[in-house]
Design an enzyme around this catalytic site. Sequence first.
Site, PDB file in Angstrom:
ATOM      1  N   MET A  36      99.407 -55.481 -51.759  1.00 40.85           N
ATOM      2  CA  MET A  36      98.365 -55.904 -50.820  1.00 40.85           C
ATOM      3  C   MET A  36      98.993 -56.341 -49.495  1.00 40.85           C
ATOM      4  O   MET A  36      98.431 -56.123 -48.418  1.00 40.85           O
ATOM      5  CB  MET A  36      97.545 -57.066 -51.404  1.00 40.85           C
ATOM      6  CG  MET A  36      96.978 -56.826 -52.804  1.00 40.85           C
ATOM      7  SD  MET A  36      96.100 -55.276 -52.990  1.00 40.85           S
ATOM      8  CE  MET A  36      94.690 -55.564 -51.968  1.00 40.85           C
TER       9      MET A  36
ATOM     10  N   LEU B 105      99.923 -59.610 -48.692  1.00 42.56           N
ATOM     11  CA  LEU B 105      99.537 -60.978 -48.321  1.00 42.56           C
ATOM     12  C   LEU B 105      98.377 -61.063 -47.319  1.00 42.56           C
ATOM     13  O   LEU B 105      98.432 -61.850 -46.373  1.00 42.56           O
ATOM     14  CB  LEU B 105     100.756 -61.696 -47.713  1.00 42.56           C
ATOM     15  CG  LEU B 105     101.589 -62.562 -48.649  1.00 42.56           C
ATOM     16  CD1 LEU B 105     102.889 -62.994 -47.948  1.00 42.56           C
ATOM     17  CD2 LEU B 105     100.815 -63.817 -49.046  1.00 42.56           C
TER      18      LEU B 105
ATOM     19  N   ASN C 189     103.853 -70.264 -53.190  1.00 48.10           N
ATOM     20  CA  ASN C 189     104.243 -68.895 -53.549  1.00 48.10           C
ATOM     21  C   ASN C 189     105.576 -68.564 -52.872  1.00 48.10           C
ATOM     22  O   ASN C 189     105.627 -68.372 -51.656  1.00 48.10           O
ATOM     23  CB  ASN C 189     103.142 -67.914 -53.111  1.00 48.10           C
ATOM     24  CG  ASN C 189     103.457 -66.474 -53.511  1.00 48.10           C
ATOM     25  OD1 ASN C 189     104.553 -66.175 -53.984  1.00 48.10           O
ATOM     26  ND2 ASN C 189     102.505 -65.581 -53.311  1.00 48.10           N
TER      27      ASN C 189
ATOM     28  N   CYS D 225     106.372 -63.494 -53.910  1.00 49.80           N
ATOM     29  CA  CYS D 225     105.775 -62.174 -53.654  1.00 49.80           C
ATOM     30  C   CYS D 225     106.915 -61.151 -53.587  1.00 49.80           C
ATOM     31  O   CYS D 225     107.833 -61.308 -52.786  1.00 49.80           O
ATOM     32  CB  CYS D 225     104.970 -62.170 -52.358  1.00 49.80           C
ATOM     33  SG  CYS D 225     104.299 -60.541 -52.010  1.00 49.80           S
TER      34      CYS D 225
ATOM     35  N   LYS E 263     105.234 -71.155 -57.822  1.00 48.40           N
ATOM     36  CA  LYS E 263     105.089 -69.888 -58.543  1.00 48.40           C
ATOM     37  C   LYS E 263     106.411 -69.126 -58.483  1.00 48.40           C
ATOM     38  O   LYS E 263     106.924 -68.807 -57.411  1.00 48.40           O
ATOM     39  CB  LYS E 263     103.950 -69.043 -57.970  1.00 48.40           C
ATOM     40  CG  LYS E 263     103.664 -67.834 -58.857  1.00 48.40           C
ATOM     41  CD  LYS E 263     102.255 -67.342 -58.682  1.00 48.40           C
ATOM     42  CE  LYS E 263     101.906 -66.238 -59.652  1.00 48.40           C
ATOM     43  NZ  LYS E 263     100.557 -65.749 -59.461  1.00 48.40           N
TER      44      LYS E 263
ATOM     45  N   ASN F 150     105.157 -64.519 -61.124  1.00 50.50           N
ATOM     46  CA  ASN F 150     104.540 -63.536 -60.230  1.00 50.50           C
ATOM     47  C   ASN F 150     104.810 -62.126 -60.788  1.00 50.50           C
ATOM     48  O   ASN F 150     105.321 -61.987 -61.906  1.00 50.50           O
ATOM     49  CB  ASN F 150     105.124 -63.709 -58.821  1.00 50.50           C
ATOM     50  CG  ASN F 150     104.145 -63.308 -57.721  1.00 50.50           C
ATOM     51  OD1 ASN F 150     103.499 -62.272 -57.805  1.00 50.50           O
ATOM     52  ND2 ASN F 150     104.040 -64.129 -56.695  1.00 50.50           N
TER      53      ASN F 150
ATOM     54  N   GLY G  62     100.867 -63.639 -66.462  1.00 51.22           N
ATOM     55  CA  GLY G  62     101.451 -62.302 -66.505  1.00 51.22           C
ATOM     56  C   GLY G  62     100.923 -61.480 -67.657  1.00 51.22           C
ATOM     57  O   GLY G  62     101.389 -61.600 -68.778  1.00 51.22           O
TER      58      GLY G  62
HETATM   59  O1  RRO Z   1      99.537 -59.988 -51.503  1.00 52.26           O
HETATM   60  C1  RRO Z   1     100.326 -59.390 -52.276  1.00 52.26           C
HETATM   61  O2  RRO Z   1     100.651 -58.212 -52.073  1.00 52.26           O
HETATM   62  C2  RRO Z   1     100.917 -60.058 -53.437  1.00 52.26           C
HETATM   63  C3  RRO Z   1     101.381 -61.370 -53.425  1.00 52.26           C
HETATM   64 BR1  RRO Z   1     101.171 -62.495 -51.972  1.00 52.26          BR
HETATM   65  C4  RRO Z   1     102.039 -61.897 -54.564  1.00 52.26           C
HETATM   66  O3  RRO Z   1     102.490 -63.051 -54.617  1.00 52.26           O
HETATM   67  N1  RRO Z   1     102.189 -61.062 -55.626  1.00 52.26           N
HETATM   68  C5  RRO Z   1     101.736 -59.814 -55.638  1.00 52.26           C
HETATM   69  O4  RRO Z   1     101.904 -59.098 -56.643  1.00 52.26           O
HETATM   70  N2  RRO Z   1     101.078 -59.311 -54.542  1.00 52.26           N
END
Ligand code: RRO
Length: 304
Positions: free
Chosen positions: A73, A75, A128, A131, A165, A192, A243
Site C-alpha cells: 500500500m 503507507l 510501527n 513496514c 510493532k 508485521n 499474523g
Molecule cells: O502501508 C503499507 O503498505 C503497509 C504497512 Br505501513 C505495514 O506496516 N505493513 C504492511 O504490510 N503494509
Amino acid sequence: MTVDLRVKLSDMHLKTPLILASGILGLSARMLAEISKIESVGAVTTKSIGLKPRDGYPNPTIVVLPYGFINSMGLPNPGVESFLAELDEAGSFDSPLIASFYGYNIDEIAEVAKIIARHQAVSALELNVSCPHVSGISEIGFKPELVAEAVAKVKKCIDKPLFVKLSPNTHLVVEVARAAAEAGADGVTAVNTVKAMVIDTELCRPILSGVYGGLSGPALKPIALRCVYEIYEEVDIPIIGCGGVSSYLDVVEFMLAGASAVALGSIIALKGVEVFGELARGLSKYLERKGIRSVREIVGLSHR
Ligand code: RRO
C-alpha cells in the site's frame, strides 16, 4: 460453564482478546468507531499515521495468493492533524482505540506520538517500525538501540500505553523486543508482514508498483507464532500476536505461545467483521471443552 474472554492489556480492559489489526478497515475513523461497537471486538487499531499526508503507491498494490496477500500500500494516510480531525467527528468508541503511528526519525516519531496521544479517544499507541517496503521504517525497527531510543523518547512525551510493532524480517526480533521492553514499552505486537514479491511471467517484471510487499495471511502464521513464542521465552512484556489468524484455533495457538491478545488482519479483509463473533464463539467453546474458566489462563501455557 460460562467462560470469561476478558483480558487486560497494559491498563486497557478488553472484552475479548480479539483486536482489529492496523491497516485493516482502519483508514476511516468513523468506521473504526463502528467496529469498536461490535460485541466481540476487544480493541481496534488505526492505519499507521505519520506527520504529513502520504498518497501511498500507485496500483497494483495488492496481490491475492492461495495462502495469503502480498500488499504494498505504501503507507497511505491523511497525516496526523487530518486524522485527529476525523476522530473528533467519529463518535464514541466502545472498545479501546490503538493509534498506530510512524516517523522517519526519532524526533519525528516523538512529535507524532505527542500529537496523537493528546486525543481523548486514543487509549494506546502502537509504533510501527516494521513496514517491510517503505524505506526509512524498518531501518529503525531492525536496530535494537534505535528502537530503545525511540521508545524512551516517546514515553517521555506521552502518558498512555505504548506498543511497538515488530518486524519478522530480522533475526533480531527478540533483541528488538527486549530493547523495547527495557526502554519502557508497555507491550509489543508480533509481527508485521514478511517482505515478499511477485513477478508477472508474461510482462517479465515485478507486479507490485512498489516492487516489494508484505506477505500476510495463513503463510505468515507459523512465522508469527514462532516470533511470539521466542519473545515470550526471553522477554517479560505483554505481546499482541499478529499474523495470519484465520480460525479460533489459530487464536488459541497464539495465546498458548504467549500472546495476551491477538490482532486480526487478512481474515477480516477477506470475510468481514462477522469473523470477530465466529472466533469469539469458537474460543469460548474451546475453553468450555477444556474446562478452563478464563482465556487468561492459556496465555503462555505451551511453555511448560
Ligand atoms: O502501508 C503499507 O503498505 C503497509 C504497512 Br505501513 C505495514 O506496516 N505493513 C504492511 O504490510 N503494509
